[in-house]
Design an enzyme around this catalytic site. Structure first.
Site, PDB file in Angstrom:
ATOM      1  N   SER A 241      78.070-121.426  -3.798  1.00  0.00           N
ATOM      2  CA  SER A 241      79.426-121.578  -3.262  1.00  0.00           C
ATOM      3  C   SER A 241      79.986-122.957  -3.572  1.00  0.00           C
ATOM      4  O   SER A 241      79.237-123.943  -3.649  1.00  0.00           O
ATOM      5  CB  SER A 241      79.359-121.389  -1.743  1.00  0.00           C
TER       6      SER A 241
ATOM      7  N   TYR B 134      75.001-123.299   6.757  1.00  0.00           N
ATOM      8  CA  TYR B 134      75.279-122.310   5.710  1.00  0.00           C
ATOM      9  C   TYR B 134      75.217-122.967   4.327  1.00  0.00           C
ATOM     10  O   TYR B 134      74.527-122.496   3.419  1.00  0.00           O
ATOM     11  CB  TYR B 134      76.655-121.665   5.925  1.00  0.00           C
TER      12      TYR B 134
ATOM     13  N   LYS C  67      72.543-122.736   0.806  1.00  0.00           N
ATOM     14  CA  LYS C  67      72.919-122.579  -0.614  1.00  0.00           C
ATOM     15  C   LYS C  67      72.268-123.679  -1.457  1.00  0.00           C
ATOM     16  O   LYS C  67      71.723-123.410  -2.535  1.00  0.00           O
ATOM     17  CB  LYS C  67      74.435-122.636  -0.785  1.00  0.00           C
TER      18      LYS C  67
HETATM   19  P1  NAD Z   1      79.408-110.075   2.599  1.00  0.00           P
HETATM   20  O1  NAD Z   1      78.942-110.442   3.964  1.00  0.00           O
HETATM   21  O2  NAD Z   1      80.545-109.134   2.488  1.00  0.00           O
HETATM   22  O3  NAD Z   1      78.186-109.509   1.742  1.00  0.00           O
HETATM   23  C1  NAD Z   1      76.864-109.940   1.928  1.00  0.00           C
HETATM   24  C2  NAD Z   1      75.988-108.701   2.092  1.00  0.00           C
HETATM   25  O4  NAD Z   1      74.623-109.096   2.276  1.00  0.00           O
HETATM   26  C3  NAD Z   1      76.397-107.859   3.312  1.00  0.00           C
HETATM   27  O5  NAD Z   1      76.619-106.527   2.887  1.00  0.00           O
HETATM   28  C4  NAD Z   1      75.189-107.967   4.243  1.00  0.00           C
HETATM   29  O6  NAD Z   1      74.999-106.786   4.981  1.00  0.00           O
HETATM   30  C5  NAD Z   1      74.056-108.242   3.254  1.00  0.00           C
HETATM   31  N1  NAD Z   1      72.899-108.957   3.818  1.00  0.00           N
HETATM   32  C6  NAD Z   1      72.893-110.112   4.524  1.00  0.00           C
HETATM   33  N2  NAD Z   1      71.645-110.459   4.840  1.00  0.00           N
HETATM   34  C7  NAD Z   1      70.819-109.512   4.304  1.00  0.00           C
HETATM   35  C8  NAD Z   1      69.408-109.323   4.285  1.00  0.00           C
HETATM   36  N3  NAD Z   1      68.571-110.152   4.907  1.00  0.00           N
HETATM   37  N4  NAD Z   1      68.912-108.230   3.653  1.00  0.00           N
HETATM   38  C9  NAD Z   1      69.744-107.354   3.033  1.00  0.00           C
HETATM   39  N5  NAD Z   1      71.080-107.480   3.023  1.00  0.00           N
HETATM   40  C10 NAD Z   1      71.604-108.552   3.648  1.00  0.00           C
HETATM   41  O7  NAD Z   1      79.735-111.442   1.831  1.00  0.00           O
HETATM   42  P2  NAD Z   1      80.453-111.679   0.440  1.00  0.00           P
HETATM   43  O8  NAD Z   1      81.749-112.331   0.717  1.00  0.00           O
HETATM   44  O9  NAD Z   1      80.421-110.455  -0.385  1.00  0.00           O
HETATM   45  O10 NAD Z   1      79.495-112.789  -0.163  1.00  0.00           O
HETATM   46  C11 NAD Z   1      78.420-112.474  -1.032  1.00  0.00           C
HETATM   47  C12 NAD Z   1      77.655-113.747  -1.337  1.00  0.00           C
HETATM   48  O11 NAD Z   1      78.531-114.705  -1.910  1.00  0.00           O
HETATM   49  C13 NAD Z   1      77.028-114.415  -0.119  1.00  0.00           C
HETATM   50  O12 NAD Z   1      75.765-114.938  -0.474  1.00  0.00           O
HETATM   51  C14 NAD Z   1      77.994-115.536   0.196  1.00  0.00           C
HETATM   52  O13 NAD Z   1      77.366-116.617   0.842  1.00  0.00           O
HETATM   53  C15 NAD Z   1      78.475-115.925  -1.196  1.00  0.00           C
HETATM   54  N6  NAD Z   1      79.794-116.559  -1.200  1.00  0.00           N
HETATM   55  C16 NAD Z   1      80.849-115.909  -0.622  1.00  0.00           C
HETATM   56  C17 NAD Z   1      82.096-116.519  -0.601  1.00  0.00           C
HETATM   57  C18 NAD Z   1      83.277-115.838   0.052  1.00  0.00           C
HETATM   58  O14 NAD Z   1      84.260-116.502   0.332  1.00  0.00           O
HETATM   59  N7  NAD Z   1      83.264-114.535   0.288  1.00  0.00           N
HETATM   60  C19 NAD Z   1      82.269-117.782  -1.179  1.00  0.00           C
HETATM   61  C20 NAD Z   1      81.180-118.400  -1.763  1.00  0.00           C
HETATM   62  C21 NAD Z   1      79.936-117.775  -1.780  1.00  0.00           C
HETATM   63  C1  UD1 Z   2      85.571-121.625   3.860  1.00  0.00           C
HETATM   64  C2  UD1 Z   2      84.213-122.127   4.295  1.00  0.00           C
HETATM   65  C3  UD1 Z   2      83.375-122.432   3.068  1.00  0.00           C
HETATM   66  C4  UD1 Z   2      83.313-121.229   2.120  1.00  0.00           C
HETATM   67  C5  UD1 Z   2      84.740-120.833   1.749  1.00  0.00           C
HETATM   68  C6  UD1 Z   2      84.817-119.638   0.833  1.00  0.00           C
HETATM   69  C7  UD1 Z   2      84.656-123.297   6.421  1.00  0.00           C
HETATM   70  C8  UD1 Z   2      84.706-124.614   7.121  1.00  0.00           C
HETATM   71  N1  UD1 Z   2      84.393-123.337   5.098  1.00  0.00           N
HETATM   72  O1  UD1 Z   2      86.201-122.663   3.219  1.00  0.00           O
HETATM   73  O2  UD1 Z   2      82.073-122.779   3.451  1.00  0.00           O
HETATM   74  O3  UD1 Z   2      82.594-121.555   0.952  1.00  0.00           O
HETATM   75  O4  UD1 Z   2      85.453-120.532   2.965  1.00  0.00           O
HETATM   76  O5  UD1 Z   2      84.599-118.481   1.527  1.00  0.00           O
HETATM   77  O6  UD1 Z   2      84.809-122.240   7.020  1.00  0.00           O
HETATM   78  N2  UD1 Z   2      93.170-121.849   7.089  1.00  0.00           N
HETATM   79  C9  UD1 Z   2      94.182-121.821   8.028  1.00  0.00           C
HETATM   80  N3  UD1 Z   2      94.138-120.875   9.009  1.00  0.00           N
HETATM   81  C10 UD1 Z   2      93.121-119.968   9.104  1.00  0.00           C
HETATM   82  C11 UD1 Z   2      92.098-119.991   8.138  1.00  0.00           C
HETATM   83  C12 UD1 Z   2      92.147-120.951   7.144  1.00  0.00           C
HETATM   84  O7  UD1 Z   2      95.105-122.633   7.976  1.00  0.00           O
HETATM   85  O8  UD1 Z   2      93.128-119.139  10.045  1.00  0.00           O
HETATM   86  C13 UD1 Z   2      93.245-122.850   6.008  1.00  0.00           C
HETATM   87  C14 UD1 Z   2      92.051-123.790   5.959  1.00  0.00           C
HETATM   88  O9  UD1 Z   2      92.243-124.907   6.781  1.00  0.00           O
HETATM   89  C15 UD1 Z   2      91.999-124.128   4.465  1.00  0.00           C
HETATM   90  C16 UD1 Z   2      92.504-122.847   3.787  1.00  0.00           C
HETATM   91  O10 UD1 Z   2      93.237-122.138   4.782  1.00  0.00           O
HETATM   92  O11 UD1 Z   2      92.880-125.165   4.160  1.00  0.00           O
HETATM   93  C17 UD1 Z   2      91.396-121.951   3.274  1.00  0.00           C
HETATM   94  O12 UD1 Z   2      90.490-121.688   4.330  1.00  0.00           O
HETATM   95  P1  UD1 Z   2      89.262-120.675   4.160  1.00  0.00           P
HETATM   96  O13 UD1 Z   2      89.752-119.378   3.653  1.00  0.00           O
HETATM   97  O14 UD1 Z   2      88.505-120.661   5.444  1.00  0.00           O
HETATM   98  O15 UD1 Z   2      88.381-121.306   2.991  1.00  0.00           O
HETATM   99  P2  UD1 Z   2      87.721-122.761   2.854  1.00  0.00           P
HETATM  100  O16 UD1 Z   2      88.303-123.717   3.801  1.00  0.00           O
HETATM  101  O17 UD1 Z   2      87.772-123.124   1.421  1.00  0.00           O
END
Ligand code: NAD
Ligand code: UD1
Length: 350
Positions: free
Chosen positions: A129, A153, A157
């Site tokens: 991430s 979290y 990572k």
């Molecule tokens: P998500 O929660 O929708 O998907 C993660 C999946 O992993 C879920 O379906 C959950 O049920 C499964 N899971 C969790 N723990 C498990 C375990 N122990 N065994 C089996 N399954 C398990 O999240 P996402 O948004 O699709 O994210 C996917 C990956 O990308 C995650 O590792 C997350 O940290 C990373 N990531 C997400 C974002 C974001 O903004 N969505 C940003 C950066 C990184």
């Molecule tokens: C969040 C996570 C980060 C993760 C990333 C991608 C936190 C502190 N960080 O970051 O670890 O990697 O998502 O999934 O949660 N905002 C509002 N109102 C809201 C929600 C968000 O104003 O209700 C603003 C935030 O202050 C920020 C922007 O929207 O400026 C984006 O927020 P968000 O979607 O939570 O993503 P990140 O802050 O990048």
């Protein structure tokens, strides 16, 4: 013979979109997911969207920490590679329950890596991430920018990235790509799969979406005094389908480049968008007014985060196709067709 890919967390938001792209790209896919933060309806819909390729998908409800169950899966299929999405991702919850996060994310990953090694499957794409860039001193964030964990979290990572670097150093047969996602938003253009967070959404777009469908009265804007064009936080939003395609590009790299080692790539657009710009784009796409409540900064937030995309573009031959307009259009298409997500009903935990 088509390649077989194990996708952990494949029922989740990014996983389900990636599984669809994999199937359409001719891969065979096995999903393992404990459905802790997802629904098996997503998997069923992915199979339907994939049409004739849907037959190449199977899925099992398994927790990654269940080594016996994982071993059985690896014993029955020779996987060419693993894409590892499974993990818990809520920043605030990770601060409240750090052991839960370390247990799930680290033990799950270590168990997976052990079972992979035991079966000679040593190609991995891992979901890291942009959070590991902390509060960047300089933007865009490049793959060489300093790394810093702001919460448990993010620390999971960073630790997993280090574990990957270590195992590859210890055994050069491993080929690993660490993908650093910026802010994934949007949904598949069908509106049939999308993000369905449990409880109150932490992230901006799911929150906006729930205001638009009438589930919440207003969006709280966290911070109006950042050194940005309109005072609100700036992020690099990337369409989830572009992100999914980034995984296909990473797999191709693993299969084609025998010297890859352990490499890291940013997946973002390279463009920064403020909260207010995002709200305006969503209002335009949806025709809905999003009431705003201006508030102070959210603890832990950086002012401006966006990616340098040069390395991924050059080495993965991948670039994004969609802009903010398409992200909002597809997010709204999913939200308006599924206002309560996959379950179709109001969730009492909200
Ligand atoms: P998500 O929660 O929708 O998907 C993660 C999946 O992993 C879920 O379906 C959950 O049920 C499964 N899971 C969790 N723990 C498990 C375990 N122990 N065994 C089996 N399954 C398990 O999240 P996402 O948004 O699709 O994210 C996917 C990956 O990308 C995650 O590792 C997350 O940290 C990373 N990531 C997400 C974002 C974001 O903004 N969505 C940003 C950066 C990184
Ligand atoms: C969040 C996570 C980060 C993760 C990333 C991608 C936190 C502190 N960080 O970051 O670890 O990697 O998502 O999934 O949660 N905002 C509002 N109102 C809201 C929600 C968000 O104003 O209700 C603003 C935030 O202050 C920020 C922007 O929207 O400026 C984006 O927020 P968000 O979607 O939570 O993503 P990140 O802050 O990048």
């Amino acid at each position: 013979m088509s390649k077989s890919i194990l996708v952990t967390g494949g029922a989740g938001y990014i996983g389900s979109h990636t599984v669809l792209q994999l199937l359409q790209g001719g891969f065979r896919v096995v999903v393992v997911d404990n459905l802790d933060n997802s629904s098996d309806i997503a998997i069923k819909r992915v199979a339907e969207l994939a049409g004739e390729f849907g037959k190449n998908l199977s899925s099992q409800k398994i927790d990654l920490r269940d080594k016996d169950a994982l071993t059985k899966i690896f014993s029955s299929t020779n996987f060419d590679a693993v894409i590892h999405f499974a993990g818990l991702k809520a920043v605030g919850e990770s601060v409240q329950k750090p052991l839960h996060y370390y247990n799930n994310n680290l033990i799950g990953t270590i168990t997976l890596l052990e079972v992979m090694a035991a079966h000679g499957c040593k190609k991995l794409v891992f979901s890291s991430s942009a959070t590991v860039y902390g509060w960047p001193k300089e933007v865009p964030c490049t793959e060489e920018s300093p790394l810093f964990a702001m919460n448990p979290y993010g620390r999971t990572k960073l630790i997993i990235e280090d574990i990957c670097r270590d195992i590859q150093r210890g055994d050069p047969d491993w080929k690993i790509i660490l993908l650093k996602y910026f802010n994934p938003v949007g949904a598949h253009s069908s509106g049939y799969i999308g993000e369905d967070p449990r409880g109150i959404p932490n992230n901006l777009m799911p929150f906006i979406q729930q205001v638009a469908v009438g589930r919440r009265p207003a969006l709280t804007v966290y911070g109006t005094d950042y050194p940005t064009k309109d005072g609100t936080g700036v992020r690099d939003y990337i369409h989830v389908v572009d992100l999914a395609d980034g995984h296909i590009a990473a797999l191709q790299k693993l299969f084609e480049d025998s010297n890859i080692g352990c490499e890291v790539y940013n997946l973002g657009t390279g463009k920064g968008t403020s909260v207010l710009e995002m709200v305006a784009a969503f209002e335009k796409a949806s025709g809905k007014k999003i009431p705003l409540v201006m508030a102070g900064r959210r603890p832990g937030d950086a002012a401006i985060v966006y990616a340098s995309t040069a390395k991924a573009e050059k080495e993965l031959k991948w670039k994004t196709n969609y802009g903010i307009e398409e992200m909002c259009r597809d997010q709204w298409n999913w939200a308006s067709k599924n206002p309560y997500g996959y379950c179709g009903l109001p969730d009492n935990s909200n």
